[in-house]
Design a protein around this motif. Structure first.
Motif, PDB file in Angstrom:
ATOM      1  N   PHE A  49     116.547 159.581  -5.413  1.00  0.00           N
ATOM      2  CA  PHE A  49     117.395 160.507  -4.660  1.00  0.00           C
ATOM      3  C   PHE A  49     118.822 160.574  -5.208  1.00  0.00           C
ATOM      4  O   PHE A  49     119.470 161.613  -5.097  1.00  0.00           O
ATOM      5  CB  PHE A  49     117.398 160.138  -3.181  1.00  0.00           C
ATOM      6  N   ALA A  50     119.301 159.489  -5.795  1.00  0.00           N
ATOM      7  CA  ALA A  50     120.641 159.530  -6.394  1.00  0.00           C
ATOM      8  C   ALA A  50     120.662 160.474  -7.588  1.00  0.00           C
ATOM      9  O   ALA A  50     121.580 161.297  -7.735  1.00  0.00           O
ATOM     10  CB  ALA A  50     121.066 158.124  -6.808  1.00  0.00           C
ATOM     11  N   LEU A  51     119.644 160.366  -8.443  1.00  0.00           N
ATOM     12  CA  LEU A  51     119.581 161.239  -9.614  1.00  0.00           C
ATOM     13  C   LEU A  51     119.303 162.686  -9.229  1.00  0.00           C
ATOM     14  O   LEU A  51     119.943 163.617  -9.724  1.00  0.00           O
ATOM     15  CB  LEU A  51     118.503 160.736 -10.585  1.00  0.00           C
ATOM     16  N   LEU A  52     118.338 162.882  -8.320  1.00  0.00           N
ATOM     17  CA  LEU A  52     117.986 164.235  -7.893  1.00  0.00           C
ATOM     18  C   LEU A  52     119.151 164.890  -7.153  1.00  0.00           C
ATOM     19  O   LEU A  52     119.464 166.070  -7.367  1.00  0.00           O
ATOM     20  CB  LEU A  52     116.747 164.202  -6.995  1.00  0.00           C
ATOM     21  N   GLY A  53     119.813 164.111  -6.277  1.00  0.00           N
ATOM     22  CA  GLY A  53     120.931 164.644  -5.518  1.00  0.00           C
ATOM     23  C   GLY A  53     122.099 165.023  -6.402  1.00  0.00           C
ATOM     24  O   GLY A  53     122.754 166.052  -6.189  1.00  0.00           O
ATOM     25  N   LYS A  54     122.358 164.210  -7.410  1.00  0.00           N
ATOM     26  CA  LYS A  54     123.448 164.519  -8.347  1.00  0.00           C
ATOM     27  C   LYS A  54     123.122 165.767  -9.157  1.00  0.00           C
ATOM     28  O   LYS A  54     123.987 166.617  -9.386  1.00  0.00           O
ATOM     29  CB  LYS A  54     123.677 163.326  -9.277  1.00  0.00           C
ATOM     30  N   TRP A  55     121.878 165.886  -9.573  1.00  0.00           N
ATOM     31  CA  TRP A  55     121.444 167.031 -10.366  1.00  0.00           C
ATOM     32  C   TRP A  55     121.535 168.330  -9.564  1.00  0.00           C
ATOM     33  O   TRP A  55     121.969 169.376 -10.064  1.00  0.00           O
ATOM     34  CB  TRP A  55     120.018 166.796 -10.848  1.00  0.00           C
ATOM     35  N   LEU A  56     121.151 168.271  -8.270  1.00  0.00           N
ATOM     36  CA  LEU A  56     121.127 169.468  -7.432  1.00  0.00           C
ATOM     37  C   LEU A  56     122.422 169.662  -6.636  1.00  0.00           C
ATOM     38  O   LEU A  56     122.544 170.642  -5.891  1.00  0.00           O
ATOM     39  CB  LEU A  56     119.934 169.402  -6.456  1.00  0.00           C
ATOM     40  N   GLY A  57     123.349 168.729  -6.764  1.00  0.00           N
ATOM     41  CA  GLY A  57     124.634 168.868  -6.088  1.00  0.00           C
ATOM     42  C   GLY A  57     124.586 168.654  -4.590  1.00  0.00           C
ATOM     43  O   GLY A  57     125.318 169.315  -3.841  1.00  0.00           O
ATOM     44  N   TRP A  58     123.750 167.746  -4.131  1.00  0.00           N
ATOM     45  CA  TRP A  58     123.652 167.469  -2.692  1.00  0.00           C
ATOM     46  C   TRP A  58     124.901 166.748  -2.199  1.00  0.00           C
ATOM     47  O   TRP A  58     125.521 165.972  -2.945  1.00  0.00           O
ATOM     48  CB  TRP A  58     122.447 166.596  -2.395  1.00  0.00           C
ATOM     49  N   PRO A  59     125.266 166.911  -0.926  1.00  0.00           N
ATOM     50  CA  PRO A  59     126.352 166.120  -0.338  1.00  0.00           C
ATOM     51  C   PRO A  59     125.967 164.633  -0.322  1.00  0.00           C
ATOM     52  O   PRO A  59     124.789 164.303  -0.136  1.00  0.00           O
ATOM     53  CB  PRO A  59     126.468 166.671   1.092  1.00  0.00           C
ATOM     54  N   PRO A  60     126.918 163.737  -0.500  1.00  0.00           N
ATOM     55  CA  PRO A  60     126.615 162.295  -0.514  1.00  0.00           C
ATOM     56  C   PRO A  60     125.890 161.808   0.741  1.00  0.00           C
ATOM     57  O   PRO A  60     125.040 160.922   0.657  1.00  0.00           O
ATOM     58  CB  PRO A  60     128.000 161.657  -0.637  1.00  0.00           C
ATOM     59  N   LYS A  61     126.216 162.404   1.903  1.00  0.00           N
ATOM     60  CA  LYS A  61     125.591 161.942   3.146  1.00  0.00           C
ATOM     61  C   LYS A  61     124.098 162.256   3.187  1.00  0.00           C
ATOM     62  O   LYS A  61     123.318 161.505   3.765  1.00  0.00           O
ATOM     63  CB  LYS A  61     126.303 162.545   4.358  1.00  0.00           C
ATOM     64  N   ILE A  62     123.702 163.359   2.583  1.00  0.00           N
ATOM     65  CA  ILE A  62     122.271 163.696   2.489  1.00  0.00           C
ATOM     66  C   ILE A  62     121.565 162.668   1.606  1.00  0.00           C
ATOM     67  O   ILE A  62     120.493 162.157   1.951  1.00  0.00           O
ATOM     68  CB  ILE A  62     122.077 165.113   1.910  1.00  0.00           C
ATOM     69  N   ILE A  63     122.171 162.373   0.457  1.00  0.00           N
ATOM     70  CA  ILE A  63     121.582 161.400  -0.465  1.00  0.00           C
ATOM     71  C   ILE A  63     121.444 160.044   0.211  1.00  0.00           C
ATOM     72  O   ILE A  63     120.377 159.409   0.164  1.00  0.00           O
ATOM     73  CB  ILE A  63     122.438 161.266  -1.743  1.00  0.00           C
ATOM     74  N   GLY A  64     122.505 159.575   0.865  1.00  0.00           N
ATOM     75  CA  GLY A  64     122.464 158.278   1.531  1.00  0.00           C
ATOM     76  C   GLY A  64     121.422 158.216   2.618  1.00  0.00           C
ATOM     77  O   GLY A  64     120.695 157.218   2.751  1.00  0.00           O
ATOM     78  N   CYS A  65     121.319 159.286   3.403  1.00  0.00           N
ATOM     79  CA  CYS A  65     120.320 159.333   4.473  1.00  0.00           C
ATOM     80  C   CYS A  65     118.904 159.231   3.915  1.00  0.00           C
ATOM     81  O   CYS A  65     118.069 158.477   4.433  1.00  0.00           O
ATOM     82  CB  CYS A  65     120.488 160.621   5.279  1.00  0.00           C
ATOM     83  N   LEU A  66     118.622 159.975   2.848  1.00  0.00           N
ATOM     84  CA  LEU A  66     117.275 159.971   2.272  1.00  0.00           C
ATOM     85  C   LEU A  66     116.957 158.650   1.576  1.00  0.00           C
ATOM     86  O   LEU A  66     115.819 158.162   1.640  1.00  0.00           O
ATOM     87  CB  LEU A  66     117.115 161.139   1.303  1.00  0.00           C
ATOM     88  N   VAL A  67     117.945 158.057   0.908  1.00  0.00           N
ATOM     89  CA  VAL A  67     117.712 156.751   0.273  1.00  0.00           C
ATOM     90  C   VAL A  67     117.294 155.729   1.324  1.00  0.00           C
ATOM     91  O   VAL A  67     116.342 154.963   1.130  1.00  0.00           O
ATOM     92  CB  VAL A  67     118.979 156.265  -0.471  1.00  0.00           C
ATOM     93  N   LEU A  68     117.993 155.723   2.455  1.00  0.00           N
ATOM     94  CA  LEU A  68     117.704 154.757   3.510  1.00  0.00           C
ATOM     95  C   LEU A  68     116.369 155.028   4.197  1.00  0.00           C
ATOM     96  O   LEU A  68     115.523 154.135   4.321  1.00  0.00           O
ATOM     97  CB  LEU A  68     118.824 154.759   4.551  1.00  0.00           C
ATOM     98  N   THR A  69     116.180 156.246   4.657  1.00  0.00           N
ATOM     99  CA  THR A  69     115.002 156.529   5.486  1.00  0.00           C
ATOM    100  C   THR A  69     113.722 156.694   4.671  1.00  0.00           C
ATOM    101  O   THR A  69     112.629 156.405   5.177  1.00  0.00           O
ATOM    102  CB  THR A  69     115.233 157.796   6.335  1.00  0.00           C
ATOM    103  N   ALA A  70     113.833 157.155   3.423  1.00  0.00           N
ATOM    104  CA  ALA A  70     112.639 157.276   2.582  1.00  0.00           C
ATOM    105  C   ALA A  70     112.377 156.006   1.784  1.00  0.00           C
ATOM    106  O   ALA A  70     111.277 155.806   1.277  1.00  0.00           O
ATOM    107  CB  ALA A  70     112.780 158.466   1.628  1.00  0.00           C
ATOM    108  N   GLY A  71     113.388 155.142   1.694  1.00  0.00           N
ATOM    109  CA  GLY A  71     113.236 153.933   0.894  1.00  0.00           C
ATOM    110  C   GLY A  71     112.755 152.727   1.656  1.00  0.00           C
ATOM    111  O   GLY A  71     112.356 151.725   1.059  1.00  0.00           O
ATOM    112  N   LEU A  72     112.780 152.797   2.990  1.00  0.00           N
ATOM    113  CA  LEU A  72     112.379 151.650   3.810  1.00  0.00           C
ATOM    114  C   LEU A  72     111.293 152.072   4.790  1.00  0.00           C
ATOM    115  O   LEU A  72     111.438 153.067   5.503  1.00  0.00           O
ATOM    116  CB  LEU A  72     113.586 151.095   4.570  1.00  0.00           C
ATOM    117  N   GLY A  73     110.214 151.302   4.826  1.00  0.00           N
ATOM    118  CA  GLY A  73     109.072 151.646   5.666  1.00  0.00           C
ATOM    119  C   GLY A  73     109.067 150.906   6.990  1.00  0.00           C
ATOM    120  O   GLY A  73     109.665 149.847   7.137  1.00  0.00           O
ATOM    121  N   ASN A  74     108.356 151.482   7.943  1.00  0.00           N
ATOM    122  CA  ASN A  74     108.210 150.868   9.265  1.00  0.00           C
ATOM    123  C   ASN A  74     107.115 149.803   9.185  1.00  0.00           C
ATOM    124  O   ASN A  74     106.030 149.946   9.746  1.00  0.00           O
ATOM    125  CB  ASN A  74     107.849 151.940  10.296  1.00  0.00           C
ATOM    126  N   THR A  75     107.432 148.738   8.455  1.00  0.00           N
ATOM    127  CA  THR A  75     106.430 147.712   8.154  1.00  0.00           C
ATOM    128  C   THR A  75     106.108 146.815   9.341  1.00  0.00           C
ATOM    129  O   THR A  75     105.152 146.045   9.282  1.00  0.00           O
ATOM    130  CB  THR A  75     106.911 146.838   6.983  1.00  0.00           C
TER     131      THR A  75
END
Length: 303
Positions: free
Chosen positions: A75-101
């Motif tokens: 998400f850091a690379l994709l977000g930088k490439w597509l020009g996403w706001p930092p808060k979108i990138i941070g949200c996706l890194v956290l919620t897509a990177g950690l599972g409800n284990t």
């Protein structure tokens, strides 16, 4: 099955409370703080002293650390490439990177693999997912929010994060071969058991699924990564590249396929990283994950 019913009831209860305007605006923040300062430390202090440390932990431990690293890179690379706001990138890194284990993972794994599978799931969750959210999770949340605390400030936030403090205490107790008295252990167990209902009610209070929301594209990409790409990567790595077999490997892949972690969504919300998107990742991701979990269970039993 009762744990799964509890998940949906608590989500619906949170939505109902918001719609009926029974609670004050921003009440979900109080519930989030309760989870962070009371529930999660109780969970850590109950489970961590009981974990048996050995080389067998390496692959289960890797599920959370590899998954989060992969999410951060993606998400850091994709977000930088597509020009996403930092808060979108941070949200996706956290919620897509950690599972409800734990709160989805534990009942599902126990139903599919029994008590032995649950032992592996606890290892994946406690020294794995739980530690990642308490360390790298804080780092990502602070880095992508407006806060600019510097290196020393970030380290201070991690060191003072209540779940991490509880983890450090529990780990020291484990290494010393010490556990709490039998009279105290049920207290921590009951405190830890409040994570699911309290956190999900808080998520439900924030959950607003709007048809015209600009978050749908980000939501679809985040859930596709969490529910499909991450377990695919772990399947290729553990099953094919490393040649792993057996129940431990199967549990690792199933846990990698779990819905986004509730605590990660709370962390994103606490740091102002697109709370509505974080809530949608949980609210849509949990019911959707039961379909994708069935697919991955078929995959590990077929190949």
């Amino acid at each position: 099955m009762d744990s799964i019913i509890l998940i949906f009831l608590c989500l619906l209860a949170g939505v109902a409370l918001r719609r009926m305007k029974i609670v004050l605006q921003g009440a979900h923040t109080v519930l989030n703080q309760f989870v962070i300062y009371i529930s999660l430390p109780g969970l850590a202090l109950y489970y961590l002293p009981k974990i048996e440390i050995s080389s067998k932990l390496l692959l289960p431990l890797g599920v959370a650390w590899i998954g989060f690293g992969l999410s951060w890179l993606f998400f850091a690379l994709l977000g930088k490439w597509l020009g996403w706001p930092p808060k979108i990138i941070g949200c996706l890194v956290l919620t897509a990177g950690l599972g409800n284990t734990a709160f989805v993972g534990f009942p599902v794994i126990e139903a599919l693999f029994g008590k032995q599978g649950l032992e592996t799931a606890i290892i994946i969750d406690q020294p794995g997912t739980f530690v990642v959210v308490s360390t790298l999770g804080i780092l990502v949340a602070a880095a992508y929010s407006k806060e600019n605390a510097g290196t020393s400030g970030l380290l201070r936030k991690i060191a003072l994060f209540p779940p991490f403090v509880a983890f450090a205490i529990g780990l020291c107790m484990n290494l010393a071969g010490f556990d709490f008295h039998d009279m105290v252990q049920p207290v921590f167990q009951r405190l830890g058991s409040t994570v699911t209902p309290v956190a999900l009610v808080a998520v439900g209070m924030q959950l607003q699924i709007q048809r015209k929301s600009r978050h749908w594209g980000f939501l679809s990409l985040g859930l596709a990564f969490k529910l499909l790409l991450m377990p695919l990567f772990l399947f290729l790595l553990y099953k094919l590249a490393l040649g792993g077999e057996g129940m431990v490997i199967d549990v690792c892949i199933m846990e990698a396929a779990m819905a986004p972690m509730i605590t990660a969504a709370i962390l994103a919300s606490t740091y102002g990283l697109k709370p509505k998107l974080a809530g949608m990742m949980i609210g849509v991701g949990i019911p959707l994950s039961f379909i994708t979990l069935a697919f991955w269970y078929w995959v590990i039993n077929t190949f």
